[in-house]
Scaffold this motif. Structure first.
Motif, PDB file in Angstrom:
ATOM      1  N   VAL A 271      12.724   3.252  -5.371  1.00  0.00           N
ATOM      2  CA  VAL A 271      12.447   3.379  -4.138  1.00  0.00           C
ATOM      3  C   VAL A 271      12.467   4.852  -3.653  1.00  0.00           C
ATOM      4  N   LEU A 272      13.235   5.471  -4.224  1.00  0.00           N
ATOM      5  CA  LEU A 272      13.520   6.861  -3.373  1.00  0.00           C
ATOM      6  C   LEU A 272      12.647   7.930  -4.078  1.00  0.00           C
ATOM      7  N   THR A 273      12.220   7.467  -5.275  1.00  0.00           N
ATOM      8  CA  THR A 273      11.386   8.594  -5.956  1.00  0.00           C
ATOM      9  C   THR A 273      10.012   8.404  -6.315  1.00  0.00           C
ATOM     10  N   ALA A 274       9.712   7.112  -6.382  1.00  0.00           N
ATOM     11  CA  ALA A 274       8.349   6.854  -7.150  1.00  0.00           C
ATOM     12  C   ALA A 274       7.210   6.307  -6.066  1.00  0.00           C
ATOM     13  N   PRO A 275       6.206   6.585  -6.067  1.00  0.00           N
ATOM     14  CA  PRO A 275       5.342   6.009  -5.100  1.00  0.00           C
ATOM     15  C   PRO A 275       5.211   4.580  -5.246  1.00  0.00           C
ATOM     16  N   ALA A 276       5.138   4.004  -3.761  1.00  0.00           N
ATOM     17  CA  ALA A 276       5.130   2.536  -4.058  1.00  0.00           C
ATOM     18  C   ALA A 276       3.969   1.790  -4.225  1.00  0.00           C
ATOM     19  N   HIS A 277       3.654   0.817  -4.574  1.00  0.00           N
ATOM     20  CA  HIS A 277       2.482  -0.131  -4.425  1.00  0.00           C
ATOM     21  C   HIS A 277       2.231  -1.204  -3.846  1.00  0.00           C
ATOM     22  N   ALA A 278       1.299  -0.910  -3.087  1.00  0.00           N
ATOM     23  CA  ALA A 278       1.225  -2.137  -2.083  1.00  0.00           C
ATOM     24  C   ALA A 278       0.487  -3.586  -2.656  1.00  0.00           C
ATOM     25  N   ALA A 279       0.822  -4.528  -2.260  1.00  0.00           N
ATOM     26  CA  ALA A 279       0.063  -5.696  -2.900  1.00  0.00           C
ATOM     27  C   ALA A 279      -1.128  -6.104  -1.988  1.00  0.00           C
ATOM     28  N   ARG A 280      -0.857  -5.855  -0.950  1.00  0.00           N
ATOM     29  CA  ARG A 280      -1.999  -6.026   0.168  1.00  0.00           C
ATOM     30  C   ARG A 280      -2.523  -4.677   0.602  1.00  0.00           C
ATOM     31  N   GLU A 281      -3.859  -4.590   1.012  1.00  0.00           N
ATOM     32  CA  GLU A 281      -4.519  -3.267   1.329  1.00  0.00           C
ATOM     33  C   GLU A 281      -4.015  -2.780   2.615  1.00  0.00           C
ATOM     34  N   THR A 282      -3.936  -1.376   2.859  1.00  0.00           N
ATOM     35  CA  THR A 282      -3.650  -0.919   3.970  1.00  0.00           C
ATOM     36  C   THR A 282      -4.459  -1.306   5.124  1.00  0.00           C
ATOM     37  N   PRO A 283      -3.693  -1.655   6.071  1.00  0.00           N
ATOM     38  CA  PRO A 283      -4.504  -2.137   7.532  1.00  0.00           C
ATOM     39  C   PRO A 283      -5.244  -0.945   8.162  1.00  0.00           C
ATOM     40  N   ALA A 284      -4.804   0.032   7.792  1.00  0.00           N
ATOM     41  CA  ALA A 284      -5.202   1.421   8.650  1.00  0.00           C
ATOM     42  C   ALA A 284      -6.622   1.184   8.931  1.00  0.00           C
TER      43      ALA A 284
END
Ligand SMILES: [Fe+2]
Ligand SMILES: [Fe+2]
Length: 212
Positions: free
Chosen positions: A22-35
């Motif tokens: 959590v603190l060092t690796a990039p997280a991978h989202a299961a859902r696409e960013t809503p941006a």
């Protein structure tokens, strides 16, 4: 289903591994960013403000991982554990979306995240150990506080920053659902002192991560 039983040392190593990820690796989202689609033009001052606010939100999601992880470790209730794991997967999306947006804004994550992780893990583990009703009450109260915090950030963002706003909007929607789920499962009202400790922690985190 995995039926192996894990020793306390196995579990401890598993928790350390999860914390490091959590603190060092990039997280991978299961859902696409809503941006919203890119193309906004922010002044330098607004870009800095957005990066600071998104850094705080990223820290909040690091803390959410720790809270859920700590609580799942001590709750010993399969129904709660399943609900916690499901919510934690959505929180992981939030973590990834905040990371992505921070990078777009040329921002950085907070140096204080290990501290927030450790504190939130301890708080979550304590809540889980206090039994089903309090554990669920803790989730409900956390989500309620996060929801009102996100509302505040949406008001502080420059209206031109539609990308950050869309992310916070979706997060708020998810947090409301997590809180409602905890209420349905049987959340009990929390002792005032615990609610106060939670509010204090969140204030420390909001201020600390804004600057550091
Ligand atoms: Fe979240
Ligand atoms: Fe949540």
């Amino acid at each position: 289903m995995d039926t192996r039983s894990f020793s306390p040392i196995d579990r401890l190593l598993g928790e350390i591994d999860k914390a490091i990820k959590v603190l060092t690796a990039p997280a991978h989202a299961a859902r696409e960013t809503p941006a919203a689609p890119a193309g906004e033009s922010l002044s330098e001052a607004d870009r800095i403000l957005s990066a600071r606010l998104m850094r705080v939100n990223h820290s909040g999601e690091v803390a959410a991982q720790a809270l859920y992880q700590g609580q799942a470790l001590t709750s010993r209730d399969p129904e709660i554990e399943t609900a916690l794991r499901q919510a934690a997967a959505e929180e992981n999306d939030h973590l990834a979306w905040c990371q992505l947006r921070l990078a777009e804004l040329d921002g950085r994550t907070s140096a204080l995240n290990p501290l927030w992780y450790a504190g939130s893990f301890a708080l979550g583990a304590a809540a889980g150990a206090l039994g089903r009703g309090i554990g669920l009450g803790f989730v409900e109260e956390t989500e309620r506080q996060v929801e009102s915090h996100l509302q505040g950030h949406m008001q502080r963002l420059n209206p031109a920053d539609q990308r950050s706003r869309a992310i916070l909007e979706q997060m708020k929607h998810d947090e409301m659902r997590h809180g409602a789920k905890a209420a349905t499962l049987g959340a009990a009202p929390l002792p005032g002192v615990l609610r106060m400790a939670m509010r204090l922690t969140s204030r420390l985190m909001t201020r600390g991560s804004y600057w550091l």
